[in-house]
Enzyme design. Structure first.
Site, PDB file in Angstrom:
ATOM      1  N   TYR A  95      -1.177   0.891  11.026  1.00  0.00           N
ATOM      2  CA  TYR A  95      -1.416   0.196   9.757  1.00  0.00           C
ATOM      3  C   TYR A  95      -0.290   0.501   8.768  1.00  0.00           C
ATOM      4  CZ  TYR A  95      -3.700  -0.980   5.318  1.00  0.00           C
ATOM      5  OH  TYR A  95      -3.994  -1.498   4.080  1.00  0.00           O
ATOM      6  N   SER A 102       0.852  -1.193   0.000  1.00  0.00           N
ATOM      7  CA  SER A 102       0.000   0.000   0.000  1.00  0.00           C
ATOM      8  C   SER A 102       0.883   1.236   0.000  1.00  0.00           C
ATOM      9  CB  SER A 102      -0.896   0.016   1.244  1.00  0.00           C
ATOM     10  OG  SER A 102      -1.547   1.268   1.395  1.00  0.00           O
TER      11      SER A 102
END
Length: 247
Positions: free
Chosen positions: A153, A140
């Site tokens: 995260y 990501s």
């Protein structure tokens, strides 16, 4: 479908309910993949895959790394050599929740990073033994430069991205390869209720980019491609500016 490694006939999806993962599998099946293995915590709730000649279901727990090797080997026994392996599991969570519950934060990182390390190494071992195949790692842009808004995260994704690059270098020359995929904000079930960020994409758009990357033999795929240039700038922003970024 022809790619850098030949035709794709078999696919293993780890995280059998993942919107992105299923979208990738559906496109690979349309392009000629015949045998699919969907591995998830609850196989009975796994959506169907239309068009595949064979669909097999396996139980898979991302938080139990001691079982990951068994899952890979079970998939290979069902369908033979694994042409594409897609670990598509993880939890998003909110930074506020992790601030309030550090134990939950640690558990999330154990899945988002540790689970992928375990599964990635087992998958790479299988691909090396076969002498071919691609491991698709869903990283990501959140891990390219970690933001205060989701640093638990983001830090797990940063670790995963580095791990995947190193693993790709480690298998180089063996016939196996690793493709790192770096989507931005993906509008889907996991992000329901959140405001989309600029240059957002859908699971289908991520899947299209993954399939294109498999065809071309890409090592890194940004989704959308414009994020590559954007993060070339964001990487060098002064920290005083970066810490004020909302997302």
């Amino acid at each position: 479908m022809k790619n850098a490694l030949g035709s794709v006939d078999t696919v293993l999806l780890l995280g059998g309910r993942s919107e992105i993962g299923l979208a990738i599998v559906e496109r690979l099946v349309r392009d000629g993949a015949r045998k699919v293995v969907l591995a998830s915590r609850d196989p009975g709730e796994t959506p169907p895959v239309i068009g595949a000649a064979e669909v097999h279901l396996l139980e898979f727990d991302a938080s139990a790394p001691e079982t990951h090797g068994e899952v890979v080997e079970a998939a290979a026994k069902l369908v033979g050599d694994l042409d594409v392996i897609i670990p598509a599991f993880g939890v998003l969570g909110s930074q506020e929740a992790y601030d309030a519950d550090p134990v939950a934060a640690a558990r999330a990182v154990a899945v988002n990073y540790g689970g992928h390390v375990s599964m990635g190494l087992f998958a790479a071992r299988r691909l090396r033994e076969q002498g071919h195949g691609t491991l698709v790692v869903l990283s990501s842009v959140a891990g390219i430069r970690v933001r205060r808004a989701n640093f638990v995260y983001g830090s797990a994704k940063a670790g995963l991205d580095g791990f995947a690059q190193g693993l790709g270098d480690a298998v180089h020359g063996s016939g196996a390869r690793v493709m790192v995929v770096r989507p931005g904000f993906v509008v889907g079930r996991m992000t329901k209720g959140m405001s989309p960020a600029p240059l957002s994409s859908t699971p289908g758009q991520v899947a299209d980019a993954v399939v294109a990357g498999l065809r071309s033999g890409a090592e890194v795929v940004w989704v959308p491609g414009a994020l590559r240039a954007m993060f070339a700038v964001m990487r060098v922003l002064p920290r005083a500016v970066w810490r004020r970024m909302p997302r």
